[in-house]
Scaffold this active site. Structure first.
Site, short mmCIF file in Angstrom:
data_model
loop_
_atom_site.label_atom_id
_atom_site.label_comp_id
_atom_site.label_asym_id
_atom_site.label_seq_id
_atom_site.Cartn_x
_atom_site.Cartn_y
_atom_site.Cartn_z
N ARG B 299 0.93 -1.14 0.00
CA ARG B 299 -0.24 0.12 0.02
C ARG B 299 1.11 1.28 0.12
O ARG B 299 1.57 1.50 1.01
CB ARG B 299 -0.83 -0.03 1.35
CG ARG B 299 -2.05 0.96 1.31
CD ARG B 299 -2.76 0.88 2.62
NE ARG B 299 -1.65 1.83 3.89
CZ ARG B 299 -1.69 1.54 4.90
NH1 ARG B 299 -2.25 0.65 5.34
NH2 ARG B 299 -0.85 2.13 5.67
N HIS B 303 -3.68 4.43 4.76
CA HIS B 303 -4.87 3.32 4.93
C HIS B 303 -6.01 3.88 4.16
O HIS B 303 -6.70 3.29 3.48
CB HIS B 303 -4.97 3.10 6.21
CG HIS B 303 -6.33 2.09 6.66
ND1 HIS B 303 -6.45 1.06 6.26
CD2 HIS B 303 -7.37 2.67 7.05
CE1 HIS B 303 -7.91 0.49 6.49
NE2 HIS B 303 -8.21 1.71 7.31
N TYR B 312 4.26 5.23 11.46
CA TYR B 312 4.49 3.88 11.63
C TYR B 312 5.47 3.30 10.60
O TYR B 312 5.88 2.15 10.85
CB TYR B 312 3.08 3.08 11.98
CG TYR B 312 2.15 3.23 10.82
CD1 TYR B 312 2.23 2.35 9.46
CD2 TYR B 312 1.09 4.13 10.69
CE1 TYR B 312 1.34 2.54 8.55
CE2 TYR B 312 0.11 4.15 9.90
CZ TYR B 312 0.23 3.53 8.45
OH TYR B 312 -0.61 3.45 7.64
#
Lengths: 333, 405
Positions: B299, B303, B312
């Site tokens: 990805r 998100h 993160y």
């Protein structure tokens, strides 16, 4: 107590920070306490509540879990039974439905089914409520469902001070405690010092005294109820606002003594009206202080539809300040 | 199954793929059991920089390689059309992100980086094959013929169900993580009873692989030998959680425990995704039951637009995946084989510009919902309580109309 230094001016913090500080304090004070849930570690929680805790307490105590609500609630039960004091964060109440079997069939009943041998001192925190345009599958207010269940306590802190103190009270309780944090409250600013009124499990708080009508509410609806009371004051109606804080058990004494003084009751609950906590409270008022009432109990709840995503539709579906004002006016007219 | 024991790597994220990737995956084409088909990179993986073992037909530099189990005949025209599809859906996606950033959408879930997995698997389907997407399958929607602007209604908050699932055999987006895997199995069981040879694909992600719904769908799919393909886009991140938090053996190996084949494919290789998905669909439609495909991808974006991935993951990691970009890779192949020229690329780019403009104007033209519309779909049949509340709100709104006059 560490908060003892007599501060000269009240400090301001947010509801989010107050909850985080409460977790930090609990983690420092008791090594049995740990936090577990989705994205709680590195990400600091999807609502930022646990930001920084992983860095301070490490991955043993701030545990990111696989995406399985049933598993991490169940594991929390196992840890609690074995003597730990887990804080399980479920990202939102909607996702708690995947753990409902663990909460209802296990956490709430193990003490009973074990003949008193297996207490479950588990604390589950979750975000609840609508108002953030996240559509019908992320906007539930299911506190009332949980308040239906014997064997658990259900708390809904609605102020910064309550957010700061509710966790310690919950962790001290030997039974499973569910804490509902309304998503609209995280940025609420206020004084985290509870002063003379720390959360006492099972006791409601009068947030604004009044003489003409009693508004009973909790959680995300409290700010709206206080706004309504302010507006009503300008209309010469003195509304008392009761914040339930505890949804199970309900503080009947606080509700009834207020209604006995004001003779009018309006219950504000973001859940759907049918079978709601608002229905339960209305029933109790008619059972216990019916002859004190000068008018029928009014309820302000969400429209009985899946919560819409579009802002204007969502606003129309949810209890709003104007609805509360109108309900109180109707009650006292 | 090979037991896999890993060092305790609490907090040590990507090393979970240290697994010995020895598979007993049956060959879907022959039904025989043999070693997992191998592409490039058969060495064991210890970290991000290493290639995992997977099926690959096109290297990151655009070199075409053959695989005995997954042969692929591809005409120059087909190769170009795969490129076109990927470029166009990337543009659809960029427009979605831009519209959200400009306040025109409430949310957008980007597919950036997953174009090959989606176009490859989407193009492998026949029109009568039915797909159950998550909320990120804009590329599969494209392959199934759903107009991109129809995807936007839900994200703009002006409608739900912006397309007819039966018209395109593409179910509506599922928001609840993993639920659709069960729905897909149920649908596939229906196909089985109808006696057709259609197949069903359930899309889900690496995070959903931990949900009970997905694992239970594996049980049901296997138990009933349902004609379903479980297509996992392993994009490495479930919001902030790395795959090492969801599985400690490669996901595709789970299939063996449920009793059906599992394969891992290079999810950034559109040719491999196409060939492997075709084989899995054939496996399903020929009565051999489910198959699990793990498309190993990344990805590249957030998100959703509510997420900030810099919290993160490292930019080094993102950059290492940029080098495996699915579109760049296919373009390298087209150039290497002289299958396309500048005119072709220009035509596709122009088409993308035009599509983007259409999406933008189409999005802005979506009608706002009437307030009373919130009462329309609580029940399929008239309902007294809803009617009462609807009448109440209608009266309330009528009050404003009177005030204006």
């Amino acid at each position: 107590m560490t908060a003892g230094s007599a501060a000269t001016k009240p400090q301001q913090t947010t509801y989010r920070e107050a909850m985080r500080e409460a977790m930090r304090e609990a983690l420092r004070a008791d090594e049995r306490v740990f936090l577990m849930g989705e994205d709680v570690g590195r990400y600091g929680g999807c609502f930022g509540v646990s930001l920084g805790l992983l860095e301070e307490f490490g991955p043993e105590r701030i545990r990111d879990t696989p995406l399985s609500e049933s598993a991490f609630v169940g594991a929390g039960i196992g840890a609690a039974v074995a003597g730990m004091r887990p804080i399980v964060e479920i990202m939102t109440v909607n996702f708690s439905l995947l753990a409902l079997d663990q909460i209802l069939n296990n956490a709430a009943t193990l003490l009973h089914m074990s003949g008193g041998q297996l207490a479950v001192p588990l604390v589950i925190r979750m975000t609840t409520g609508a108002g953030r345009q996240v559509a019908a599958q992320h906007s539930h207010s299911l506190e009332g469902w949980y308040a239906h269940i014997p064997g658990i306590r259900v708390l809904a802190p609605a102020t910064v001070a309550d957010a700061r103190t509710v966790l310690a009270a919950a962790l001290a309780d030997p039974d499973p405690v569910l804490i509902f944090e309304h998503g609209s409250l995280y940025n609420l600013s206020g004084d985290p010092d509870p002063g003379a009124d720390p959360v006492d499990l099972g006791r409601a708080a009068i947030r604004r005294p009044g003489t003409d009508a009693t508004i009973v509410t909790f959680g995300g609806c409290l700010p709206k109820a206080l706004e309504a009371a302010e507006e009503l004051a300008r209309l010469d109606v003195s509304a008392e606002v009761i914040d339930l804080r505890s949804l199970r058990p309900l503080d009947d004494a606080a509700i009834m003594s207020s209604v006995a003084r004001t003779h009018h009751a309006v219950v504000v609950d973001e859940a759907w009206r049918t079978g709601s906590l608002a229905a339960e409270i209305s029933a109790r008022i008619t059972e216990q202080v019916f002859y004190e009432l000068d008018a029928p109990v009014e309820r302000v709840c969400s429209a009985e539809v899946p919560i819409p995503y579009a802002r204007q539709l969502e606003e129309a579906a949810l209890p709003q300040t104007a609805d509360i004002v109108a309900a109180v006016q109707k009650a006292v007219s | 199954m090979t037991p896999v024991v890993l060092a305790n790597d609490e907090g040590d994220r990507m090393t979970g793929r240290r697994a010995v990737e020895k598979s007993t995956t049956p060959n879907p084409a022959s039904g025989s059991t043999k070693r997992a088909p191998q592409g490039r990179g058969t060495r064991r993986t210890t970290g991000l920089k290493d290639e995992p073992e997977f099926i690959q037909l096109l290297t990151p530099t655009g070199e075409r390689i053959d695989h005995p189990d997954y042969p692929l005949e591809l005409s120059p025209e087909e190769a170009r059309s795969l490129y076109r599809d990927m470029v166009l859906v990337r543009r659809v996606d960029a427009e979605g992100t831009a519209l959200q950033r400009q306040g025109e959408l409430g949310l957008w879930a980007s597919l950036l980086g997953q174009e090959a997995a989606q176009i490859g698997s989407g193009r492998a389907m026949r029109p009568d094959d039915f797909a159950f997407p998550t909320y990120r399958e804009h590329g599969v929607a494209w392959c199934k013929g759903v107009p991109p602007v129809n995807l936007l209604g839900m994200f703009r908050g002006v409608n739900n169900g912006g397309w007819d699932p039966n018209e395109n055999n593409f179910n509506l987006y599922t928001i609840v993580i993993g639920s659709q895997a069960l729905h897909a199995v149920g649908y596939a069981m229906g196909v089985q009873r109808d006696g057709g040879d259609s197949a069903v694909i359930a899309y889900f992600g690496d995070g959903a692989s931990s949900q009970g719904d997905v694992l239970e769908s594996f049980v049901f799919g296997a138990s009933y030998n349902a004609p379903v393909v479980f297509f996992c886009q392993n994009n490495q991140w479930a919001i902030s959680e790395p795959t090492s938090r969801q599985f400690r053996v490669p996901l595709y190996q789970r299939a063996a425990g449920f009793g059906f084949p599992g394969v891992r494919v290079d999810g950034n290789d559109v040719l491999a995704c196409l060939a492997v998905t075709r084989a899995a669909l054939e496996h399903a439609r020929s009565g051999q039951g489910p198959m699990l495909i793990e498309a190993f991808t990344y990805r590249m974006g957030a998100h959703t637009t509510s997420d900030d991935p810099t919290r993160y993951r490292s930019s080094d990691e993102v950059e290492s995946w940029r080098a495996k970009d699915p579109i760049v890779r296919l373009k390298a192949y087209l150039d290497r084989e002289a299958l396309a020229d500048e005119t072709f690329y220009k035509t596709v780019d122009d088409e993308a510009d035009e599509l983007a403009a259409q999406i933008r104007s189409g999005c802005l033209a979506l009608p706002d919902p009437d307030p009373l519309s919130m009462f329309e779909h609580s029940y399929a049949a008239p309902h007294a309580q809803v009617a009462e509340e609807r009448a109440f709100l209608a009266d309330y709104l009528a009050g404003f109309a009177e005030e204006e006059h």
